[in-house]
Structures are given as C-alpha cells and as structure tokens.
Design a protein around this motif. Structure first.
Motif, PDB file in Angstrom:
ATOM      1  N   CYS A  23       0.835  -0.856  -0.116  1.00 46.43           N
ATOM      2  CA  CYS A  23       0.461  -0.141   0.435  1.00 46.43           C
ATOM      3  C   CYS A  23       0.685   1.400  -0.214  1.00 46.43           C
ATOM      4  O   CYS A  23       2.285   1.132   0.778  1.00 46.43           O
ATOM      5  CB  CYS A  23      -0.542  -0.122   1.311  1.00 46.43           C
ATOM      6  N   PRO A  24       0.640   1.736  -0.948  1.00 45.08           N
ATOM      7  CA  PRO A  24       1.617   3.566  -0.922  1.00 45.08           C
ATOM      8  C   PRO A  24       1.273   4.329   0.848  1.00 45.08           C
ATOM      9  O   PRO A  24       0.430   3.630   1.119  1.00 45.08           O
ATOM     10  CB  PRO A  24       0.998   4.265  -1.474  1.00 45.08           C
ATOM     11  N   LEU A  25       1.191   5.002   1.654  1.00 45.85           N
ATOM     12  CA  LEU A  25       1.868   5.633   2.609  1.00 45.85           C
ATOM     13  C   LEU A  25       0.609   6.278   2.517  1.00 45.85           C
ATOM     14  O   LEU A  25      -0.009   6.400   3.585  1.00 45.85           O
ATOM     15  CB  LEU A  25       2.882   6.154   3.012  1.00 45.85           C
ATOM     16  N   ASP A  26       0.206   6.715   1.564  1.00 43.22           N
ATOM     17  CA  ASP A  26      -0.891   7.862   1.725  1.00 43.22           C
ATOM     18  C   ASP A  26      -2.068   7.533   1.386  1.00 43.22           C
ATOM     19  O   ASP A  26      -3.371   8.866   1.986  1.00 43.22           O
ATOM     20  CB  ASP A  26      -0.893   9.553   0.485  1.00 43.22           C
ATOM     21  N   GLN A  27      -2.293   6.233   1.524  1.00 44.46           N
ATOM     22  CA  GLN A  27      -3.431   5.162   1.593  1.00 44.46           C
ATOM     23  C   GLN A  27      -3.499   4.744   2.290  1.00 44.46           C
ATOM     24  O   GLN A  27      -4.512   3.795   3.175  1.00 44.46           O
ATOM     25  CB  GLN A  27      -4.329   4.415  -0.157  1.00 44.46           C
ATOM     26  N   ALA A  28      -2.396   4.319   3.118  1.00 40.43           N
ATOM     27  CA  ALA A  28      -2.412   3.621   4.473  1.00 40.43           C
ATOM     28  C   ALA A  28      -3.158   4.002   5.331  1.00 40.43           C
ATOM     29  O   ALA A  28      -3.314   5.048   6.153  1.00 40.43           O
ATOM     30  CB  ALA A  28      -1.119   3.057   4.790  1.00 40.43           C
ATOM     31  N   VAL A  29      -3.822   2.713   6.763  1.00 43.05           N
ATOM     32  CA  VAL A  29      -4.965   3.350   7.936  1.00 43.05           C
ATOM     33  C   VAL A  29      -3.753   2.160   8.375  1.00 43.05           C
ATOM     34  O   VAL A  29      -3.498   0.806   9.017  1.00 43.05           O
ATOM     35  CB  VAL A  29      -6.032   2.785   7.318  1.00 43.05           C
ATOM     36  N   TYR A  30      -3.425   2.666   9.950  1.00 39.12           N
ATOM     37  CA  TYR A  30      -2.723   1.991  11.160  1.00 39.12           C
ATOM     38  C   TYR A  30      -3.461   2.152  12.304  1.00 39.12           C
ATOM     39  O   TYR A  30      -4.507   2.912  12.741  1.00 39.12           O
ATOM     40  CB  TYR A  30      -1.578   2.917  11.299  1.00 39.12           C
ATOM     41  N   THR A  31      -3.393   0.823  13.392  1.00 37.20           N
ATOM     42  CA  THR A  31      -4.542   1.152  14.088  1.00 37.20           C
ATOM     43  C   THR A  31      -3.036   0.798  15.423  1.00 37.20           C
ATOM     44  O   THR A  31      -2.557   0.055  14.771  1.00 37.20           O
ATOM     45  CB  THR A  31      -5.646   0.141  14.333  1.00 37.20           C
ATOM     46  N   PRO A  32      -3.643   0.317  16.528  1.00 35.68           N
ATOM     47  CA  PRO A  32      -2.843   0.114  17.543  1.00 35.68           C
ATOM     48  C   PRO A  32      -2.823  -0.922  17.469  1.00 35.68           C
ATOM     49  O   PRO A  32      -3.789  -1.592  17.397  1.00 35.68           O
ATOM     50  CB  PRO A  32      -3.580   1.315  18.869  1.00 35.68           C
ATOM     51  N   LEU A  33      -1.488  -1.581  18.031  1.00 36.91           N
ATOM     52  CA  LEU A  33      -1.970  -2.944  18.575  1.00 36.91           C
ATOM     53  C   LEU A  33      -2.779  -3.349  19.752  1.00 36.91           C
ATOM     54  O   LEU A  33      -2.953  -4.871  20.034  1.00 36.91           O
ATOM     55  CB  LEU A  33      -0.319  -3.479  18.471  1.00 36.91           C
ATOM     56  N   ASP A  34      -1.947  -2.492  20.795  1.00 34.66           N
ATOM     57  CA  ASP A  34      -2.873  -2.971  21.972  1.00 34.66           C
ATOM     58  C   ASP A  34      -3.072  -1.471  21.989  1.00 34.66           C
ATOM     59  O   ASP A  34      -2.223  -0.392  22.838  1.00 34.66           O
ATOM     60  CB  ASP A  34      -1.601  -2.840  22.129  1.00 34.66           C
ATOM     61  N   ALA A  35      -4.814  -1.587  22.515  1.00 39.57           N
ATOM     62  CA  ALA A  35      -4.677   0.252  23.385  1.00 39.57           C
ATOM     63  C   ALA A  35      -5.430   0.530  24.313  1.00 39.57           C
ATOM     64  O   ALA A  35      -6.078   0.332  25.420  1.00 39.57           O
ATOM     65  CB  ALA A  35      -6.402   0.162  22.120  1.00 39.57           C
ATOM     66  N   PRO A 174      -3.273   6.060  22.720  1.00 42.38           N
ATOM     67  CA  PRO A 174      -1.908   4.574  22.776  1.00 42.38           C
ATOM     68  C   PRO A 174      -0.737   4.828  22.762  1.00 42.38           C
ATOM     69  O   PRO A 174      -1.090   5.500  21.265  1.00 42.38           O
ATOM     70  CB  PRO A 174      -3.219   3.692  22.470  1.00 42.38           C
ATOM     71  N   ASP A 175       0.125   4.894  23.531  1.00 38.26           N
ATOM     72  CA  ASP A 175       1.192   4.685  23.024  1.00 38.26           C
ATOM     73  C   ASP A 175       1.336   2.989  22.516  1.00 38.26           C
ATOM     74  O   ASP A 175       0.714   2.053  22.713  1.00 38.26           O
ATOM     75  CB  ASP A 175       2.488   5.198  24.553  1.00 38.26           C
ATOM     76  N   GLY A 176       2.837   2.863  22.117  1.00 38.42           N
ATOM     77  CA  GLY A 176       2.805   1.532  21.679  1.00 38.42           C
ATOM     78  C   GLY A 176       2.989   2.151  19.840  1.00 38.42           C
ATOM     79  O   GLY A 176       2.994   2.643  18.958  1.00 38.42           O
ATOM     80  N   LEU A 177       2.908   0.507  19.513  1.00 34.30           N
ATOM     81  CA  LEU A 177       3.177   0.454  18.133  1.00 34.30           C
ATOM     82  C   LEU A 177       2.018   0.866  17.778  1.00 34.30           C
ATOM     83  O   LEU A 177       0.717  -0.235  17.949  1.00 34.30           O
ATOM     84  CB  LEU A 177       3.868  -1.219  17.723  1.00 34.30           C
ATOM     85  N   TRP A 178       1.615   0.798  16.441  1.00 31.41           N
ATOM     86  CA  TRP A 178       0.572   0.917  14.946  1.00 31.41           C
ATOM     87  C   TRP A 178       0.833  -0.096  13.987  1.00 31.41           C
ATOM     88  O   TRP A 178       2.129   0.401  13.392  1.00 31.41           O
ATOM     89  CB  TRP A 178       0.441   1.933  15.132  1.00 31.41           C
ATOM     90  N   LYS A 179      -0.562  -0.761  13.816  1.00 33.79           N
ATOM     91  CA  LYS A 179       0.059  -1.813  13.061  1.00 33.79           C
ATOM     92  C   LYS A 179      -0.275  -1.243  11.373  1.00 33.79           C
ATOM     93  O   LYS A 179      -1.669  -0.558  10.887  1.00 33.79           O
ATOM     94  CB  LYS A 179       0.011  -3.158  12.608  1.00 33.79           C
ATOM     95  N   LEU A 180       0.005  -1.587  10.236  1.00 35.51           N
ATOM     96  CA  LEU A 180      -0.651  -1.442   8.815  1.00 35.51           C
ATOM     97  C   LEU A 180      -1.953  -2.369   8.833  1.00 35.51           C
ATOM     98  O   LEU A 180      -1.574  -3.337   8.699  1.00 35.51           O
ATOM     99  CB  LEU A 180       0.265  -1.348   8.107  1.00 35.51           C
ATOM    100  N   THR A 181      -3.184  -1.415   9.054  1.00 36.43           N
ATOM    101  CA  THR A 181      -4.244  -2.643   9.130  1.00 36.43           C
ATOM    102  C   THR A 181      -5.194  -3.099   7.740  1.00 36.43           C
ATOM    103  O   THR A 181      -6.063  -3.567   7.783  1.00 36.43           O
ATOM    104  CB  THR A 181      -4.537  -2.700  10.260  1.00 36.43           C
ATOM    105  N   GLY A 182      -5.179  -1.392   6.621  1.00 37.71           N
ATOM    106  CA  GLY A 182      -5.795  -1.391   5.782  1.00 37.71           C
ATOM    107  C   GLY A 182      -4.836  -0.436   4.971  1.00 37.71           C
ATOM    108  O   GLY A 182      -4.338   0.425   5.369  1.00 37.71           O
ATOM    109  N   CYS A 183      -5.643  -0.483   3.649  1.00 32.52           N
ATOM    110  CA  CYS A 183      -5.294   0.807   3.001  1.00 32.52           C
ATOM    111  C   CYS A 183      -6.881   1.374   1.306  1.00 32.52           C
ATOM    112  O   CYS A 183      -7.434   0.684   1.072  1.00 32.52           O
ATOM    113  CB  CYS A 183      -4.691   0.109   1.531  1.00 32.52           C
ATOM    114  N   ARG A 184      -6.724   2.378   2.175  1.00 35.55           N
ATOM    115  CA  ARG A 184      -7.846   3.562   1.389  1.00 35.55           C
ATOM    116  C   ARG A 184      -7.724   3.940  -0.109  1.00 35.55           C
ATOM    117  O   ARG A 184      -6.703   4.594   0.099  1.00 35.55           O
ATOM    118  CB  ARG A 184      -8.205   4.583   2.829  1.00 35.55           C
ATOM    119  N   ASP A 185      -8.461   4.548  -0.917  1.00 29.97           N
ATOM    120  CA  ASP A 185      -8.414   5.058  -2.116  1.00 29.97           C
ATOM    121  C   ASP A 185      -8.176   6.510  -1.528  1.00 29.97           C
ATOM    122  O   ASP A 185      -8.887   6.759  -1.034  1.00 29.97           O
ATOM    123  CB  ASP A 185      -9.557   4.850  -3.722  1.00 29.97           C
TER     124      ASP A 185
END
Length: 185
Positions: A23-35, A174-185
C-alpha cells in the motif's frame, strides 16, 4: 507426540508476522496493536483509533504528507507535520491542528492564520519511528509517495497529550506500536 508437534507448529506460526499489505503511504491505515493504555476512554469503553498519512498542501513539514491521528468513536482528529532534520536528530511530529478544531478534517493550516488559543510550542509532539516486519527501523523516502511500512510508533505522544491541558484529555492516543491494517483509496 502429535499434540506436542501441533503445539510447536502453532507457536512458530504465531511468531511469523502476517504478510504486509502492499500500500502507498498516503492510502495506509494504521491501528494500535494494544489500545489498553488509551487514557481518554472511560472504563470498559474502547476508543477506535487510526493513523493516516494524507498528502499535504503547503503545511510546514519536511515530508510530502502529514499524520492524521483520529479517534473515530468521538470523531476527533489531530493533524501533525513531520520534521526530519538532517544529521543526528530523530524524525518527530509536531501538531498543526489540535483535536476538535474545525480544520482538523483537513490536511493542515492552509490559510496561514494563527488559531485562537493554540500554542504550537507547548502542543503535544513525539518522535516518529517506522519499522519493517522484522522490527528493524526503516525511513520512508521523503520524495514521492513510498510504500507504507508495516509498523509505526509515536513514543511518548500519549503522555504529551495527557500533560498538555485538562480539557484535551478526551483525546489521549495509546502509546505503543501501530500496525498497517488497511489501505484506502
């Protein structure tokens, strides 16, 4: 014996990271691994956080994108510019638009006007790290729109929001790691 082999297979399978999204960075969606450390959520309520990297138009930043940090349940968004100084300094983010501002849905302060009551020198900021699947640090190139790294981290941003101002405590990511979980147009 069969149970031990199955247990070993499950343990090894759990340690192998999932295939990264292409996924290109401008379409990436990150969510926290542990909220669990989301300090702005009432007990028993989970907020729904995400980070996106929309392209910017003229906002002061060293990259062609900004970081939009959104809490979907409350519909609050903060926008951050990215400073990537040359030399030995680390990449970090600095707030352009505070959560709850009318401009927070946009990519930054395009009109150049000072926001009433907003002091960028005291606003939350944090270091910014991107990681590959192997947890080695990576730096997306500043030109063009690179592929989105699988993980990112903004260490200390949660505490920076908590210490910023009392009425801003509805928005403490939340602190911690955020994971790439999706790609939007």
């Amino acid at each position: 014996m069969i149970r031990a082999a199955c247990a070993a297979f499950l343990l090894v399978g759990a340690a192998v990271p999932a295939a990264a999204l292409d996924c290109p960075l401008d379409q990436a969606v990150y969510t926290p691994l542990d909220a669990d450390d989301d300090w702005s959520a009432p007990d028993g309520v989970a907020n729904s956080w995400e980070i996106t990297h929309p392209r910017k138009d003229g906002a002061s930043s060293d990259r062609p994108w900004v970081i939009r940090l959104t809490e979907n349940r409350q519909k609050l968004t903060a926008v951050f510019g990215i400073a990537d100084p040359p030399g030995f300094s680390a990449t970090h983010v600095f707030m352009l638009v505070p959560p709850g501002s009318p401009e927070s849905g946009k990519d930054g302060n395009k009109d150049g006007k000072k926001r009433k009551g907003f002091d960028a020198t005291t606003a939350p900021s944090a270091l910014l790290y991107y990681f590959g699947d192997d947890l080695k640090r990576v730096d997306p190139p500043g030109e063009g729109m690179p592929k989105a790294p699988p993980l990112l981290q903004l260490p200390g941003l949660s505490k920076a929001f908590w210490n910023w101002k009392r009425d801003g405590r509805r928005f403490v990511p939340p602190d911690g790691l955020w994971k790439l979980t999706g790609c939007r147009d």
